[in-house]
Scaffold this active site. Structure first.
Site, PDB file in Angstrom:
ATOM      1  N   ASN A  14      12.091 -21.731 -40.140  1.00  0.00           N
ATOM      2  CA  ASN A  14      12.953 -22.732 -39.486  1.00  0.00           C
ATOM      3  C   ASN A  14      12.423 -24.145 -39.717  1.00  0.00           C
ATOM      4  O   ASN A  14      13.198 -25.084 -39.910  1.00  0.00           O
ATOM      5  CB  ASN A  14      13.083 -22.435 -37.992  1.00  0.00           C
ATOM      6  CG  ASN A  14      14.166 -21.421 -37.724  1.00  0.00           C
ATOM      7  OD1 ASN A  14      15.336 -21.676 -37.981  1.00  0.00           O
ATOM      8  ND2 ASN A  14      13.770 -20.246 -37.254  1.00  0.00           N
ATOM      9  N   HIS A 101      16.854 -19.952 -30.733  1.00  0.00           N
ATOM     10  CA  HIS A 101      16.616 -18.574 -30.278  1.00  0.00           C
ATOM     11  C   HIS A 101      17.492 -17.627 -31.095  1.00  0.00           C
ATOM     12  O   HIS A 101      18.684 -17.896 -31.279  1.00  0.00           O
ATOM     13  CB  HIS A 101      16.931 -18.448 -28.791  1.00  0.00           C
ATOM     14  CG  HIS A 101      16.654 -17.071 -28.277  1.00  0.00           C
ATOM     15  ND1 HIS A 101      15.373 -16.622 -28.009  1.00  0.00           N
ATOM     16  CD2 HIS A 101      17.475 -16.022 -28.037  1.00  0.00           C
ATOM     17  CE1 HIS A 101      15.422 -15.365 -27.623  1.00  0.00           C
ATOM     18  NE2 HIS A 101      16.691 -14.969 -27.627  1.00  0.00           N
TER      19      HIS A 101
END
Ligand code: GAR
Length: 417
Positions: A14, A101
């Protein structure tokens, strides 16, 4: 430029998506300046190193806070950061924190749901869709406001690993950079690159309804840059630094004044000695408007810098801003609106150093005001041009206006610290 810190624990894909987004101009309203990992073995650290970004390992929240205070980011991104942050940490952070998430919150989230565990639980439950969520971090694990979500299909032959990869590729790596860009953009005070807005006043209200103001000064000449802000009771004053060489031949009337004075419940903020004009007029029972009609722009030919002023009148639930410029005397009155404020500054756009500075044009600009004073102050200070900024003062009042908290930045202090 809005500064971003990224907190990681593992592989850092990420983080890589964010670094790539910066390179590809998808992320352009903020800049990643720091990566912190709670795991010394995280491959994410290698990615930061390759990208030339400051990186550190920190085991405790205390250590993380200390590292963050070096760069003062306005946004912290939890990108695969697997520790749950305490309420105390969140409150002490001068930044907005967001998290990615790997599920569609409110499903498969909260304590114990992280990394592969999330995907194992998804497969066990038999749901046909999962996805990813980007949300604001508050004291409830995965419980803050949802900023964006993207669904991803679950296949019968998925393993936790294949599902994790699909969720990353089709959701996380797409929504995280886009959401971050949108957030950074919404926090920008100046909508375009601006090296010299001059002096500026911001008045507004936080999302929870607390009144606030900010005042900044910038300067180009040595004397203008040799100034510092200092608190004086409820007022703010400007002083010269001790550097005698810089302070030779100064016409102090235009650069040394009280930018903030409080008369009874009225808070006066200006860029010159019109603060005193307004204060004295109010003491004599006159109002802001009457006072300023007696004044005009500064006599600093050829620029004729505008005088900008504002007054917060809490009883009337409104604030008034004014600009005195060659083109005329203009007043703007606004009701306090939660989460919003107005900015007025002296110069309209950048010009070459030898050209006349153009006066601010149009109406005061609408800006967003966050609840966290540290976040607002850091972001504004970071946005002001490094060479030209001189000082910034920000004050947030309590809802009953009886108390306030404030932040003060002097460029001079940064030079010596
Ligand atoms: C990502 O799937 C991220 O969403 C998840 O951990 C993985 C880290 O991968 N985060 C959580 O589960 C937080 N609750 P990365 O290190 O390759 O970015």
């Amino acid at each position: 430029m809005l500064k971003i810190a990224v907190l990681v624990s593992g592989n850092g894909t990420n983080l890589q998506a964010l670094l790539d987004a910066e390179k590809n101009n998808i992320l352009r309203s903020g800049k990643i300046v720091q990566v912190i990992s709670d795991n010394p073995k995280a491959y994410a650290l290698e990615r930061a190193k390759v990208a030339g970004i400051k990186f550190n390992v920190a085991k405790s929240e205390e250590e993380i806070l200390k590292l963050l205070s070096i760069t003062n980011p306005g946004i912290i991104v939890l990108a695969g950061f697997l520790k749950i942050l305490s309420k105390d940490f969140i409150n002490r952070c001068n930044a907005q924190i967001i998290n990615v998430h790997p599920s569609l919150i409110p499903s498969f989230c909260g304590k114990g749901f992280y990394g592969l565990k999330v995907h194992e639980a998804v497969l066990k439950s038999g749901v046909k869709f999962t996805g990813a969520t980007v949300h604001i971090v508050n004291e409830i694990p995965d419980g803050g406001k949802i900023l964006s979500q993207k669904p991803v299909k679950v296949y019968d032959d998925d393993t936790p690993e294949t599902l994790q990869l699909r969720v990353m590729q089709r959701a996380e790596w797409i929504i995280l950079p886009r959401t971050l860009e949108k957030l950074c953009k919404s926090k920008k005070i100046f909508k375009r690159d601006f090296k010299y807005p001059g002096r500026g006043i911001i008045i507004g209200t936080t999302p929870e309804g607390r009144k606030m103001f900010a005042y900044f000064i910038m300067g180009r000449s040595a004397s203008s840059r040799a100034r510092i802000f200092e608190r004086s009771g409820n007022d703010l004053i400007i002083k010269l630094t001790g550097d005698k060489n810089k302070n030779k031949n100064i016409d102090s009337s235009l650069i040394l004044y009280s930018p903030v004075k409080v008369f009874e419940k009225n808070i006066i903020v200006t860029n010159g000695d019109q603060t005193d004009t307004i204060y004295n007029a109010m003491s004599a029972g006159k109002d802001f408007k009457n006072a300023l009609m007696e004044r005009e722009h500064e006599p600093d030919a050829p620029h004729f810098t505008p005088r900008i002023s504002a007054v917060i009148t809490p009883e009337n639930s409104c604030y008034t801003m004014n600009i005195l410029k060659k083109a005329g005397k203009f007043f703007y009155q606004y009701d306090f609106e939660n989460g919003k404020g107005h900015l007025i500054h002296t110069y309209n756009h950048d010009v070459e150093p030898d050209q006349k500075l153009p006066s601010f044009r149009g109406r005061p600009k609408i800006i967003n005001i966050p609840e966290n004073i540290g976040e607002f102050a850091n972001n504004l200070w970071n946005e002001l041009d490094e060479n030209n900024k001189v000082a910034l003062y920000v004050r947030y009042y309590s809802s009953d206006m009886k108390n306030f908290e404030d932040r003060l930045f002097n460029k001079e202090d940064e030079k010596t610290s």
